[in-house]
Every structure is written in C-alpha cells, then in structure tokens.
Design a protein around this motif. Structure first.
Motif, PDB file in Angstrom:
ATOM      1  N   ARG A  52      45.073  29.189  49.974  1.00  9.09           N
ATOM      2  CA  ARG A  52      44.776  30.253  49.006  1.00  9.09           C
ATOM      3  C   ARG A  52      45.872  30.173  47.959  1.00  9.09           C
ATOM      4  NH1 ARG A  52      42.268  35.641  48.681  1.00  9.09           N
ATOM      5  NH2 ARG A  52      43.595  36.974  47.394  1.00  9.09           N
ATOM      6  N   MET A  53      45.450  29.930  46.710  1.00  7.38           N
ATOM      7  CA  MET A  53      46.402  29.828  45.612  1.00  7.38           C
ATOM      8  C   MET A  53      46.095  30.884  44.564  1.00  7.38           C
ATOM      9  SD  MET A  53      47.360  26.600  43.112  1.00  7.38           S
ATOM     10  CE  MET A  53      48.379  25.739  44.305  1.00  7.38           C
ATOM     11  N   VAL A  54      47.151  31.569  44.123  1.00 13.31           N
ATOM     12  CA  VAL A  54      47.048  32.505  43.019  1.00 13.31           C
ATOM     13  C   VAL A  54      47.536  31.786  41.769  1.00 13.31           C
ATOM     14  CG1 VAL A  54      47.826  34.708  42.062  1.00 13.31           C
ATOM     15  CG2 VAL A  54      47.432  34.486  44.527  1.00 13.31           C
ATOM     16  N   LEU A  55      46.689  31.727  40.758  1.00 14.16           N
ATOM     17  CA  LEU A  55      47.034  31.121  39.471  1.00 14.16           C
ATOM     18  C   LEU A  55      47.310  32.259  38.495  1.00 14.16           C
ATOM     19  CD1 LEU A  55      44.162  28.514  39.326  1.00 14.16           C
ATOM     20  CD2 LEU A  55      46.555  28.035  39.784  1.00 14.16           C
ATOM     21  N   THR A  56      48.496  32.251  37.903  1.00 12.55           N
ATOM     22  CA  THR A  56      48.845  33.262  36.918  1.00 12.55           C
ATOM     23  C   THR A  56      48.971  32.583  35.565  1.00 12.55           C
ATOM     24  OG1 THR A  56      50.011  34.527  38.605  1.00 12.55           O
ATOM     25  CG2 THR A  56      50.506  35.066  36.309  1.00 12.55           C
ATOM     26  N   PHE A  57      48.291  33.152  34.571  1.00  8.17           N
ATOM     27  CA  PHE A  57      48.248  32.567  33.232  1.00  8.17           C
ATOM     28  C   PHE A  57      49.347  33.138  32.350  1.00  8.17           C
ATOM     29  CE2 PHE A  57      44.005  32.416  35.032  1.00  8.17           C
ATOM     30  CZ  PHE A  57      43.784  31.053  34.995  1.00  8.17           C
ATOM     31  N   ASP A  58      49.943  32.269  31.539  1.00  8.15           N
ATOM     32  CA  ASP A  58      51.053  32.646  30.670  1.00  8.15           C
ATOM     33  C   ASP A  58      50.613  33.400  29.421  1.00  8.15           C
ATOM     34  OD1 ASP A  58      52.613  31.185  32.464  1.00  8.15           O
ATOM     35  OD2 ASP A  58      52.502  29.364  31.249  1.00  8.15           O
ATOM     36  N   ALA A  59      49.480  33.053  28.872  1.00  8.78           N
ATOM     37  CA  ALA A  59      49.040  33.615  27.585  1.00  8.78           C
ATOM     38  C   ALA A  59      48.728  35.103  27.723  1.00  8.78           C
ATOM     39  CB  ALA A  59      47.809  32.871  27.076  1.00  8.78           C
ATOM     40  N   PRO A  60      49.184  35.897  26.763  1.00  4.06           N
ATOM     41  CA  PRO A  60      48.925  37.338  26.840  1.00  4.06           C
ATOM     42  C   PRO A  60      47.435  37.684  26.704  1.00  4.06           C
ATOM     43  CG  PRO A  60      50.054  36.782  24.791  1.00  4.06           C
ATOM     44  CD  PRO A  60      49.994  35.532  25.616  1.00  4.06           C
ATOM     45  N   ASP A  61      46.645  36.784  26.131  1.00  3.69           N
ATOM     46  CA  ASP A  61      45.211  37.036  25.972  1.00  3.69           C
ATOM     47  C   ASP A  61      44.382  36.325  27.045  1.00  3.69           C
ATOM     48  OD1 ASP A  61      45.766  34.493  25.042  1.00  3.69           O
ATOM     49  OD2 ASP A  61      44.337  34.593  23.386  1.00  3.69           O
ATOM     50  N   ALA A  62      45.018  35.927  28.158  1.00  2.00           N
ATOM     51  CA  ALA A  62      44.326  35.221  29.237  1.00  2.00           C
ATOM     52  C   ALA A  62      43.216  36.099  29.814  1.00  2.00           C
ATOM     53  CB  ALA A  62      45.315  34.837  30.331  1.00  2.00           C
ATOM     54  N   ARG A  63      42.172  35.415  30.285  1.00  2.00           N
ATOM     55  CA  ARG A  63      41.065  36.113  30.933  1.00  2.00           C
ATOM     56  C   ARG A  63      40.904  35.549  32.332  1.00  2.00           C
ATOM     57  NH1 ARG A  63      36.258  35.072  27.125  1.00  2.00           N
ATOM     58  NH2 ARG A  63      35.687  34.341  29.161  1.00  2.00           N
ATOM     59  N   GLY A  64      41.523  36.207  33.302  1.00  6.26           N
ATOM     60  CA  GLY A  64      41.413  35.769  34.673  1.00  6.26           C
ATOM     61  C   GLY A  64      40.139  36.261  35.333  1.00  6.26           C
ATOM     62  N   LYS A  65      39.779  35.634  36.442  1.00  4.55           N
ATOM     63  CA  LYS A  65      38.606  36.045  37.200  1.00  4.55           C
ATOM     64  C   LYS A  65      38.957  37.087  38.252  1.00  4.55           C
ATOM     65  CE  LYS A  65      37.680  31.414  37.921  1.00  4.55           C
ATOM     66  NZ  LYS A  65      38.487  30.936  36.836  1.00  4.55           N
ATOM     67  N   PHE A  66      40.215  37.127  38.685  1.00  6.05           N
ATOM     68  CA  PHE A  66      40.640  38.033  39.747  1.00  6.05           C
ATOM     69  C   PHE A  66      41.283  39.283  39.161  1.00  6.05           C
ATOM     70  CE2 PHE A  66      43.478  39.284  43.311  1.00  6.05           C
ATOM     71  CZ  PHE A  66      42.509  39.484  44.277  1.00  6.05           C
ATOM     72  N   THR A  67      42.235  39.088  38.269  1.00  6.64           N
ATOM     73  CA  THR A  67      42.825  40.173  37.481  1.00  6.64           C
ATOM     74  C   THR A  67      42.811  39.708  36.026  1.00  6.64           C
ATOM     75  OG1 THR A  67      45.124  39.407  37.560  1.00  6.64           O
ATOM     76  CG2 THR A  67      44.376  40.802  39.397  1.00  6.64           C
ATOM     77  N   GLN A  68      43.339  40.531  35.128  1.00  7.70           N
ATOM     78  CA  GLN A  68      43.354  40.173  33.708  1.00  7.70           C
ATOM     79  C   GLN A  68      44.043  38.833  33.467  1.00  7.70           C
ATOM     80  OE1 GLN A  68      41.897  41.287  30.974  1.00  7.70           O
ATOM     81  NE2 GLN A  68      42.939  39.764  29.710  1.00  7.70           N
ATOM     82  N   ASP A  69      45.127  38.556  34.217  1.00  4.85           N
ATOM     83  CA  ASP A  69      45.899  37.337  33.946  1.00  4.85           C
ATOM     84  C   ASP A  69      45.987  36.386  35.141  1.00  4.85           C
ATOM     85  OD1 ASP A  69      47.608  38.782  35.577  1.00  4.85           O
ATOM     86  OD2 ASP A  69      49.382  38.426  34.348  1.00  4.85           O
ATOM     87  N   ASP A  71      43.785  34.161  38.520  1.00  3.88           N
ATOM     88  CA  ASP A  71      42.646  33.705  39.311  1.00  3.88           C
ATOM     89  C   ASP A  71      43.145  33.489  40.735  1.00  3.88           C
ATOM     90  OD1 ASP A  71      41.010  33.582  37.081  1.00  3.88           O
ATOM     91  OD2 ASP A  71      41.027  31.404  36.950  1.00  3.88           O
ATOM     92  N   VAL A  72      42.250  33.555  41.665  1.00  2.00           N
ATOM     93  CA  VAL A  72      42.547  33.196  43.047  1.00  2.00           C
ATOM     94  C   VAL A  72      41.543  32.125  43.451  1.00  2.00           C
ATOM     95  CG1 VAL A  72      42.535  33.983  45.448  1.00  2.00           C
ATOM     96  CG2 VAL A  72      43.540  35.431  43.674  1.00  2.00           C
ATOM     97  N   ALA A  73      42.056  31.074  44.068  1.00  2.00           N
ATOM     98  CA  ALA A  73      41.196  30.025  44.609  1.00  2.00           C
ATOM     99  C   ALA A  73      41.366  30.025  46.121  1.00  2.00           C
ATOM    100  CB  ALA A  73      41.575  28.667  44.034  1.00  2.00           C
ATOM    101  N   GLU A  74      40.270  30.330  46.817  1.00  2.00           N
ATOM    102  CA  GLU A  74      40.262  30.256  48.275  1.00  2.00           C
ATOM    103  C   GLU A  74      39.581  28.944  48.631  1.00  2.00           C
ATOM    104  OE1 GLU A  74      38.423  33.881  49.632  1.00  2.00           O
ATOM    105  OE2 GLU A  74      40.240  35.028  49.193  1.00  2.00           O
ATOM    106  N   THR A  75      40.362  28.028  49.190  1.00  2.74           N
ATOM    107  CA  THR A  75      39.926  26.646  49.356  1.00  2.74           C
ATOM    108  C   THR A  75      39.886  26.256  50.826  1.00  2.74           C
ATOM    109  OG1 THR A  75      40.901  26.120  47.223  1.00  2.74           O
ATOM    110  CG2 THR A  75      40.452  24.276  48.685  1.00  2.74           C
ATOM    111  N   ARG A  76      38.746  25.690  51.243  1.00  2.00           N
ATOM    112  CA  ARG A  76      38.610  25.132  52.580  1.00  2.00           C
ATOM    113  C   ARG A  76      38.599  23.614  52.465  1.00  2.00           C
ATOM    114  NH1 ARG A  76      35.668  28.941  51.544  1.00  2.00           N
ATOM    115  NH2 ARG A  76      33.759  27.790  51.084  1.00  2.00           N
ATOM    116  N   ILE A  77      39.322  22.955  53.339  1.00  2.00           N
ATOM    117  CA  ILE A  77      39.350  21.492  53.344  1.00  2.00           C
ATOM    118  C   ILE A  77      38.232  21.013  54.262  1.00  2.00           C
ATOM    119  CG2 ILE A  77      40.703  19.443  53.877  1.00  2.00           C
ATOM    120  CD1 ILE A  77      43.235  21.176  53.318  1.00  2.00           C
ATOM    121  N   VAL A  78      37.278  20.275  53.690  1.00  5.53           N
ATOM    122  CA  VAL A  78      36.141  19.802  54.486  1.00  5.53           C
ATOM    123  C   VAL A  78      36.234  18.314  54.811  1.00  5.53           C
ATOM    124  CG1 VAL A  78      34.595  21.640  53.752  1.00  5.53           C
ATOM    125  CG2 VAL A  78      34.668  19.536  52.447  1.00  5.53           C
ATOM    126  N   ALA A  79      37.093  17.576  54.082  1.00  8.59           N
ATOM    127  CA  ALA A  79      37.286  16.158  54.403  1.00  8.59           C
ATOM    128  C   ALA A  79      38.671  15.714  53.943  1.00  8.59           C
ATOM    129  CB  ALA A  79      36.220  15.289  53.740  1.00  8.59           C
TER     130      ALA A  79
END
Length: 152
Positions: A52-69, A71-79
């Motif tokens: 699980r990685m939290v990506l935080t954007f530097d730009a003040p006008d960023a549009r995140g999917k999780f919060t305003q700035d 994204d969260v990527a929940e990743t499963r390793i399948v191979a």
C-alpha cells in the motif's frame, strides 16, 4: 477494456531491475512519478502479498483520487518471475466511481544486446485516469527506474 502501455530501454540487467520491484526503498524511489513522493504503509514482496503506497503530490493544484493532494495504491502481487516479469493488481480507494475497479500492471524485462527493455502493460485502466496523464506518469516512473538501477 482500456490498455495503456509504456517501454524504456535501460542499461541495467534484468536482475537489477527486478530487485527494484522487491526492495521497498528502491520501489519508493522510482514508482512515484515526477511531482509526487511515495510512502509505503505496508510491503510484502511475495506472490499473494503486495503493498500500500500513499502518493502525495507537490503541486498546490493537484487533484488526488484519495484526498485533494494524494492517491493511494493498494497493490496485490499476482506474479513474480525473477528476473523477467512482475504482475500487480492495483486498486485506488476513492469516493469517485470513475476510479473503481482493479487495474492489472504487467511488467516485463527483456534482456537484449545493449540493455534491458522494460515494458509495462496496464489493463482495465479506470476511466477516471486521464490517458495523457497516465502516459506521462508511466514514462516518468520508467525514467526514475532507469536512474535508480543505474545508480545502484
């Protein structure tokens, strides 16, 4: 089904590139695209595990999917097929249904005479991810991967 892909020729051998997918410090250094930083909240580099990685954007006008700035990527390793292939299933927690669903990211590392061709093929890309932004982000991550494996 939408498919996005990107490739880059890296000077590093496949085993060094594969290592950048299973080492948490290396993964955090290259996966977030330019303009973002990544922080792993969990990491289990095995088939059936993931991160699980939290990506935080530097730009003040960023549009995140999780919060305003962010994204969260929940990743499963399948191979994990050392040193030539890694496959992830990725979900993006969001209140916006345009980001719902599971995207599969298949990474391949093909050794050649002058380097290793790294290709990522993303299938079932959520419609909320702009294709142009995704192309820029994938190219940025591949460039950062090149830098990380060349510096190691």
């Amino acid at each position: 089904m939408r498919v996005d892909s990107a490739s880059r020729l890296l000077a590093a051998p496949p085993h060094a590139i594969f290592r950048a997918f299973i080492d948490p410090d290396l993964l955090s250094a290259w996966l977030p695209p330019e303009g973002a930083s990544g922080r792993l909240q969990s990491f289990d580099p095995a088939v059936g595990g993931g991160f699980r990685m939290v990506l935080t954007f530097d730009a003040p006008d960023a549009r995140g999917k999780f919060t305003q700035d962010s994204d969260v990527a929940e990743t499963r390793i399948v191979a994990l097929e050392p040193p030539n292939r890694v496959v992830w299933e990725v979900d993006f927690p969001s209140d916006d249904p345009a980001f719902a669903g599971t995207m599969t990211m298949a990474w391949s590392f093909a050794a050649g005479e002058v380097g290793t061709l790294v290709t990522v093929r993303c299938t079932d890309v959520p419609p909320g991810i702009d294709p142009r932004d995704h192309a820029v982000g994938l190219a940025s991550s591949l460039a950062k991967l090149d830098h990380v494996v060349s510096s190691a």
